[in-house]
Design a protein around this motif. Structure first.
Motif, short mmCIF file in Angstrom:
data_model
loop_
_atom_site.label_atom_id
_atom_site.label_comp_id
_atom_site.label_asym_id
_atom_site.label_seq_id
_atom_site.Cartn_x
_atom_site.Cartn_y
_atom_site.Cartn_z
N PHE A 162 11.70 28.54 43.01
CA PHE A 162 10.43 27.83 43.17
C PHE A 162 10.10 27.02 41.92
CE2 PHE A 162 5.82 27.42 42.82
CZ PHE A 162 5.51 26.85 44.05
N ASN A 163 10.24 27.63 40.76
CA ASN A 163 9.88 26.95 39.51
C ASN A 163 10.80 25.79 39.18
OD1 ASN A 163 7.77 28.73 39.23
ND2 ASN A 163 8.71 29.94 37.60
N ALA A 164 12.00 25.81 39.76
CA ALA A 164 12.95 24.71 39.56
C ALA A 164 12.79 23.61 40.61
CB ALA A 164 14.38 25.24 39.58
N GLY A 165 11.81 23.75 41.50
CA GLY A 165 11.60 22.75 42.55
C GLY A 165 12.60 22.84 43.67
N GLU A 166 13.27 24.01 43.80
CA GLU A 166 14.28 24.18 44.85
C GLU A 166 13.68 24.71 46.15
OE1 GLU A 166 17.12 26.73 43.02
OE2 GLU A 166 17.88 25.18 41.65
N SER A 167 12.39 25.00 46.15
CA SER A 167 11.68 25.39 47.36
C SER A 167 10.22 25.00 47.20
CB SER A 167 11.80 26.90 47.61
OG SER A 167 11.02 27.26 48.74
N PRO A 168 9.59 24.53 48.26
CA PRO A 168 8.17 24.18 48.15
C PRO A 168 7.24 25.38 48.37
CG PRO A 168 9.02 23.46 50.26
CD PRO A 168 10.18 24.04 49.52
N PHE A 169 7.78 26.52 48.81
CA PHE A 169 6.93 27.67 49.14
C PHE A 169 7.53 28.95 48.59
CE2 PHE A 169 6.56 24.78 52.87
CZ PHE A 169 5.20 24.51 52.84
N ILE A 170 6.65 29.82 48.07
CA ILE A 170 7.04 31.17 47.70
C ILE A 170 5.90 32.12 48.06
CG2 ILE A 170 6.23 30.88 45.31
CD1 ILE A 170 8.43 32.86 44.44
N LEU A 171 6.26 33.25 48.63
CA LEU A 171 5.28 34.29 48.90
C LEU A 171 5.22 35.17 47.66
CD1 LEU A 171 3.38 35.63 50.95
CD2 LEU A 171 5.32 37.02 51.73
N THR A 172 4.09 35.17 46.97
CA THR A 172 4.01 35.86 45.69
C THR A 172 2.57 36.20 45.35
OG1 THR A 172 4.82 35.78 43.39
CG2 THR A 172 3.84 33.77 44.28
N GLY A 173 2.40 36.80 44.18
CA GLY A 173 1.07 37.17 43.73
C GLY A 173 0.66 36.39 42.50
N PRO A 174 -0.52 36.68 41.97
CA PRO A 174 -1.05 35.91 40.83
C PRO A 174 -0.22 36.07 39.56
CG PRO A 174 -2.45 37.81 41.32
CD PRO A 174 -1.49 37.70 42.45
N TRP A 175 0.62 37.09 39.51
CA TRP A 175 1.45 37.31 38.31
C TRP A 175 2.47 36.19 38.09
CZ3 TRP A 175 0.94 40.73 42.39
CH2 TRP A 175 1.95 40.71 43.37
N ASN A 176 2.74 35.35 39.09
CA ASN A 176 3.73 34.29 38.93
C ASN A 176 3.12 32.90 38.77
OD1 ASN A 176 6.13 35.73 38.86
ND2 ASN A 176 6.34 35.76 41.09
N THR A 177 1.81 32.79 38.73
CA THR A 177 1.20 31.46 38.66
C THR A 177 1.35 30.82 37.28
OG1 THR A 177 -0.96 32.42 38.14
CG2 THR A 177 -0.47 31.99 40.46
N THR A 178 1.23 31.62 36.24
CA THR A 178 1.27 31.06 34.88
C THR A 178 2.59 30.39 34.59
OG1 THR A 178 -0.30 32.72 34.08
CG2 THR A 178 1.02 31.59 32.43
#
Length: 414
Positions: A259-275
């Motif tokens: 997700f962070n590399a722009g290889e997917s537009p969607f990830i199911l995750t929690g607030p711990w990965n937003t930063t």
């Protein structure tokens, strides 16, 4: 729950109190902060176990509570992963703190073992988010003062897909149209999948692990995970495994990296990965989890709060500390700033929700269900995750899910 882990450190408040104004309250304390019964000069000492982040949020303003109540509050900072075990070990011996921080899903075993006392919220219960109060309710009694909620939501790269999808199929179509390597990612374990992350899709089929009572609490005598709705989810899960839209080869770390590399537009995750996503320059949006089965995709909600030691000699003072101090907008907002999780108190949440990321997670959490805190839940995880991994990997959904349910029930029955 995702929390910061710090080394053990004791922090003492230095304001000496006068005579205790609450009649019938002896002083309190705890191991790693004093045995129960320690008295400060002229008043009581209320010992509170917290982690480092929460101590930083509380210690600057706690002096007002001390002054108002003529007591000393001793904040004892402990490693988060040690709090539950230490509390469980020390309370039966008459040690431990008067108040401890903790997760709501400890509640079932705490009540069963007689470790925590109910608190009296009175009319102030209505000031908190419903899911937060429900999480700390057991057999009709509230056992904790909630301060924060945490749950999954859909995180979207808004530059790749400008609109939130309504359904799982819509999401896959939008992700495919974006031309990225993966239309959607969710981190899983190759051997145990991840029931926590997949549960919102399961609830969208109308399935739950246990039946729920009218007040939202769980009935451990009624295992419902294997019912017809659960079978429908299992069939769907097998289809996603075959299509590759849910992929056992994508661990939590790999899904996050994709997700962070722009290889997917969607990830199911929690607030711990937003930063980290924002640090990578991703223009993120937090959306409701798209439904797969037609009903609302409701995640588990974890709630953090404070418990009162059932053997505390300062029970009345501890209750007052929770309701009249931890339960205030000022303190709840300070705890939000320390942990970056939606506050449990509605007034503090409304203020924090000016941040669209917090609002996104909070709105999804309001549709969620508290993680079951009943003791029977401990019999579920092992079989649940293994069955999901097997189905994603190609095992027959119907027979695998049925066997899982039977194994869970046998484990509960002992």
């Amino acid at each position: 729950m995702k929390v910061n882990k710090k080394s053990v450190l004791a922090i003492s408040a230095f304001i000496a109190g006068g005579a205790l104004v609450l009649s019938g309250c002896a002083s309190g304390g705890g191991d790693n902060g004093g045995d129960s019964g320690n008295e400060s000069e002229g008043g009581a000492t209320l010992t509170v176990w917290v982690d480092q982040n929460r101590a930083d949020a509380l210690e600057d303003s706690i002096s007002q509570f001390e002054e108002d109540n003529d007591v000393t509050v001793d904040l004892v900072v402990k490693q988060n992963e040690k709090i539950r075990d230490d509390f469980t070990a020390q309370v039966p011996t008459g040690k431990g703190p008067d108040v401890t921080i903790g997760a709501h899903d400890w509640l079932g075993s705490f009540v069963q073992d007689g470790l925590v006392a109910p608190i009296e919220l009175g009319d102030t219960a209505a000031d908190f988010q419903e899911v937060a109060i429900s999480a700390f309710t057991y057999d009709g009694k509230v056992y904790g003062l909630p301060y924060a909620t945490e749950n999954l939501a859909l995180m979207r790269n808004a530059d790749l897909v400008p609109e939130a999808p309504a359904t799982f199929d819509d999401m896959i179509a939008a992700g495919t149209a974006a031309g990225t390597q993966y239309p959607f990612v969710v981190g899983l374990d190759p051997a145990n999948a991840d029931p926590y992350h997949l549960y919102p899709f399961q609830t969208s089929f109308g399935n739950s692990v246990f039946a729920q009572n009218a007040d939202g609490s769980y009935d451990g005598s009624q295992l419902t995970v294997g019912d017809e709705a659960g079978q429908a989810f299992a069939a769907w899960l097998g289809q996603q495994g075959a299509a590759g839209t849910i992929n056992l080869n994508l661990t939590q770390d790999l899904a996050k990296e994709a997700f962070n590399a722009g290889e997917s537009p969607f990830i199911l995750t929690g607030p711990w990965n937003t930063t980290d996503a924002e640090a990578k320059g991703i223009n993120i949006a937090i959306d409701p989890i798209p439904t797969a089965g037609g009903e609302t995709a409701s995640p588990f909600v974890g709630v953090q709060g404070f418990y009162v030691n059932a053997k505390s000699e300062n029970a009345l003072l501890a209750n007052q500390f929770l309701v009249n101090y931890i339960g205030t907008e000022e303190v709840q907002y300070a705890l939000y700033e320390a942990g970056n999780r939606p506050p449990a108190l509605t007034a503090a949440y409304d203020k924090a929700a000016e941040d669209p990321i917090i609002k996104g997670f909070g709105d999804v959490g309001a549709t969620g269900f508290p993680m079951p805190s009943i003791p029977e839940m401990g019999s579920v995880w092992e079989f649940w995750g293994v069955a999901e991994a097997a189905i994603i990997g190609g095992a027959d959904p119907a027979s695998t899910w049925t066997k899982m349910s039977e194994d869970i029930q046998a484990n509960i029955d002992g």
